[in-house]
Design a protein around this motif. Structure first.
Motif, PDB file in Angstrom:
ATOM      1  N   ALA A   2       0.833  -1.208   0.000  1.00 30.95           N
ATOM      2  CA  ALA A   2       0.000   0.000   0.000  1.00 30.95           C
ATOM      3  C   ALA A   2       0.869   1.259   0.000  1.00 30.95           C
ATOM      4  O   ALA A   2       0.525   2.266  -0.639  1.00 30.95           O
ATOM      5  N   GLY A   3       2.019   1.193   0.698  1.00 28.93           N
ATOM      6  CA  GLY A   3       2.921   2.337   0.705  1.00 28.93           C
ATOM      7  C   GLY A   3       3.486   2.632  -0.674  1.00 28.93           C
ATOM      8  O   GLY A   3       3.534   3.790  -1.114  1.00 28.93           O
ATOM      9  N   VAL A   4       3.909   1.579  -1.391  1.00 29.05           N
ATOM     10  CA  VAL A   4       4.421   1.762  -2.747  1.00 29.05           C
ATOM     11  C   VAL A   4       3.325   2.271  -3.674  1.00 29.05           C
ATOM     12  O   VAL A   4       3.545   3.168  -4.504  1.00 29.05           O
ATOM     13  N   GLU A   5       2.114   1.715  -3.542  1.00 29.71           N
ATOM     14  CA  GLU A   5       1.010   2.129  -4.401  1.00 29.71           C
ATOM     15  C   GLU A   5       0.670   3.599  -4.195  1.00 29.71           C
ATOM     16  O   GLU A   5       0.400   4.335  -5.162  1.00 29.71           O
ATOM     17  N   ILE A  21      15.815  -0.992 -13.993  1.00 23.51           N
ATOM     18  CA  ILE A  21      14.923  -1.480 -12.941  1.00 23.51           C
ATOM     19  C   ILE A  21      14.836  -0.451 -11.822  1.00 23.51           C
ATOM     20  O   ILE A  21      15.844   0.033 -11.307  1.00 23.51           O
ATOM     21  N   ALA A  22      13.603  -0.108 -11.453  1.00 25.13           N
ATOM     22  CA  ALA A  22      13.322   0.785 -10.336  1.00 25.13           C
ATOM     23  C   ALA A  22      12.002   0.327  -9.711  1.00 25.13           C
ATOM     24  O   ALA A  22      11.225  -0.390 -10.341  1.00 25.13           O
ATOM     25  N   SER A  23      11.766   0.740  -8.490  1.00 25.35           N
ATOM     26  CA  SER A  23      10.487   0.447  -7.859  1.00 25.35           C
ATOM     27  C   SER A  23       9.411   1.373  -8.416  1.00 25.35           C
ATOM     28  O   SER A  23       9.702   2.515  -8.790  1.00 25.35           O
ATOM     29  N   PRO A  24       8.135   0.932  -8.457  1.00 24.18           N
ATOM     30  CA  PRO A  24       7.052   1.843  -8.863  1.00 24.18           C
ATOM     31  C   PRO A  24       6.981   3.095  -8.007  1.00 24.18           C
ATOM     32  O   PRO A  24       6.539   4.144  -8.456  1.00 24.18           O
ATOM     33  N   GLY A  25       7.428   2.996  -6.762  1.00 20.96           N
ATOM     34  CA  GLY A  25       7.484   4.128  -5.856  1.00 20.96           C
ATOM     35  C   GLY A  25       8.389   3.801  -4.692  1.00 20.96           C
ATOM     36  O   GLY A  25       8.608   2.634  -4.364  1.00 20.96           O
ATOM     37  N   GLY A  26       8.943   4.828  -4.049  1.00 22.86           N
ATOM     38  CA  GLY A  26       9.805   4.613  -2.897  1.00 22.86           C
ATOM     39  C   GLY A  26      11.271   4.566  -3.261  1.00 22.86           C
ATOM     40  O   GLY A  26      11.667   4.700  -4.414  1.00 22.86           O
ATOM     41  N   TRP A  27      12.079   4.384  -2.220  1.00 29.71           N
ATOM     42  CA  TRP A  27      13.543   4.357  -2.325  1.00 29.71           C
ATOM     43  C   TRP A  27      14.013   2.929  -2.564  1.00 29.71           C
ATOM     44  O   TRP A  27      13.518   1.984  -1.947  1.00 29.71           O
ATOM     45  N   ILE A  28      15.021   2.744  -3.455  1.00 30.37           N
ATOM     46  CA  ILE A  28      15.684   1.442  -3.568  1.00 30.37           C
ATOM     47  C   ILE A  28      17.188   1.624  -3.470  1.00 30.37           C
ATOM     48  O   ILE A  28      17.732   2.685  -3.772  1.00 30.37           O
TER      49      ILE A  28
END
Length: 506
Positions: free
Chosen positions: A20-23, A39-46
């Motif tokens: 839910a946090g990423v969404e 490659i990256a996350s749909p949202g947030g830090w990686i």
């Protein structure tokens, strides 16, 4: 392999909250710099790539993820997978903190396939000594989790506890099978604050015995060797690590922390004998924490994290932060490693434009393309005939003059990525040295919405840097600067690139 599952605390709820946090971040994401080829996350830090493997017909790339913000925070494991190393899809978040040893983070680790065909993850459980932050140090232990589909994991708990309470860094296990025995290496900061890599071994994947410190960094100021890896290439062994505390000299090790390798010989049960100097994996602004794995066809592949250590980090305002490099194949080149894009990456090329040979007068420029978000550029410069002092490409050039310059610099005798004309993000330049006895210089440049990766002379050196364009169309322009004569380009071609994301994936 028979080990009981560990009781976990609300693991499903933790994973659901992370999704839910990423969404939430995804729904407010600004895509002006969001990568189409990385490659990256749909949202947030990686950050670090983790658990790289090929399992049941798919390549799996896990990565360190903070799903609730765009700065580093409590680590989870994000996940993408691919059939072909070309197109990728986002998978559910693989792991979230859910028991005491990992209450403040599921830190980095690796994946292996067990003899009974299960995917086994070894990773570091992390918690703060004071329960808040790192001021009093870390409590870190090596943990284990098992999956039968690469998506859902059963945690098995701690398999290697930290043996000394004075050790503040004890993390990032990399595991492989050596004959009938399993081997593990990970990074340690000793009680004397020396950066070392320790080796353990096991017959059953569950019970691990200390073997030896397989490597100690010679510089006493290097206090930790993060994300170590150890693997064979030909008749040699490579040890790589990300050095914390390494001081820069000249053009070397200019980044906040620096990832490199040494090459040598090793036999199971013995010491590692170093036979090369330390070399950087990548000489750009943004590269850290690489991890390798073996593809089904025997190739040694590597992903690195394009690390945005230096403030400001403008993508943090866009609900995401950080990406991995494109996959690279690793081979030996004397006392160096050669790294090149996997050949599968060629499948993303479209609309190839061949500009042939170009003779560019000194202090002249030539617009090649008017509005480019992604590109695959191949270029060969005739160093013997050229007399211009700088020859190269302005990437991401916008109408206000912003650009990132990728060029050969005759005074520096190397390839340069120069970001001093950028409005957004960190500036500065990086240099990769060349053997200038060669008559030609080959450059292969991968351009994404927010980055450049430069492969020099078939990957003898590589440079990876973020480049955040200003608003408006993004040109690619050929330039020649200063000197006593023209620039001679033997050939240059530019292909557009289709996205790596499957279908309508985010």
């Amino acid at each position: 392999m028979n080990i009981e599952s560990l009781p976990t605390y609300h693991q499903d709820e933790q994973l659901a909250q992370a999704e839910a946090g990423v969404e939430k971040l995804f729904k407010q994401r600004n895509d002006r710099w969001y990568p189409l080829e990385h490659i990256a996350s749909p949202g947030g830090w990686i950050n670090d790539p983790n658990g790289l493997c090929y399992y049941k017909g798919r390549y799996h790339v896990y990565y360190q993820l903070h799903p609730y913000g765009t700065k580093w925070g409590p680590m989870h494991w994000g996940h993408v997978s691919s059939e072909n190393l070309v197109t990728w899809r986002h998978e559910p978040i693989a792991m979230a903190p859910s028991f005491e040893a990992e209450r403040d983070g599921v830190f980095s680790g690796s994946a292996v396939i067990s003899d009974d065909n299960k995917l086994v993850i070894y990773y570091t459980g992390h918690r703060w000594r004071n329960g808040i932050d790192e001021r009093e140090g870390n409590l870190q232990e090596q943990c284990m989790a098992i999956s039968e589909d690469g998506i859902h994991f059963e945690k098995k708990g701690v398999v290697i506890p930290c043996p000394d309470d004075r050790i503040l860094h004890f993390r990032d296990p990399k595991v492989w099978k050596q004959g009938s025995e399993w081997r593990m290496v990970f990074g340690v900061s000793t009680p004397e604050h020396r950066g070392e890599i320790w080796m353990y071994h096991s017959n059953d994947m569950i019970h691990w015995e200390f073997d030896r410190p397989i490597y100690q960094h010679p510089d006493p100021d290097v206090f930790m060797l993060e994300c170590p890896d150890m693997f064979p290439l030909g008749d040699k062994w490579v040890i790589c690590y990300s050095a914390m505390g390494l001081k820069h000299t000249g053009f070397e090790a200019r980044n906040h922390n620096n990832a490199g390798y040494v090459i040598g010989s090793w036999q199971a049960g013995g010491d590692f004998h170093q036979e090369s100097d330390f070399h950087l994996w990548d000489r750009g602004h943004n590269f850290y924490a690489p991890q390798t794995f073996q593809a089904p066809d025997g190739r040694r592949l590597v992903f690195g994290w394009m690390s945005p250590f230096t403030e400001p980090i403008p993508m943090q305002d866009d609900s995401w932060c950080g990406q991995l490099t494109i996959p690279r194949v690793v081979s030996l080149a004397g006392d160096h490693l050669r790294t090149q894009p996997v050949h599968e990456f060629e499948q993303l090329k479209s609309n190839i434009q061949d500009f042939g040979s170009v003779n560019l007068a000194v202090n002249a420029s030539q617009k090649l393309l008017s509005d480019v978000q992604t590109a695959d550029i191949e270029m060969e410069i005739d160093l013997k005939r050229s007399q211009a002092e700088r020859i190269g490409l302005e990437i991401h050039r916008t109408s206000n003059g912003d650009h990132t310059l990728v060029c050969y610099d005759d005074q520096l005798q190397g390839v340069v990525i120069d970001r001093h004309c950028n409005t957004y993000g960190d500036r500065g330049y990086r240099t990769a040295p060349l053997d200038t006895t060669d008559d030609t210089l080959k450059l292969h440049i991968i351009v994404d919405r927010n980055s450049v990766e430069v492969y020099i002379n078939d990957g003898l050196e590589v440079m990876s840097s973020y480049s955040f364009p200003a608003e408006g169309p993004r040109e690619i322009r050929l330039i020649a600067e200063s000197g006593e004569g023209s620039a001679y380009i033997n050939r240059i071609s530019i292909a557009q690139l289709t996205t790596i994301w499957e279908g309508n994936d985010r």
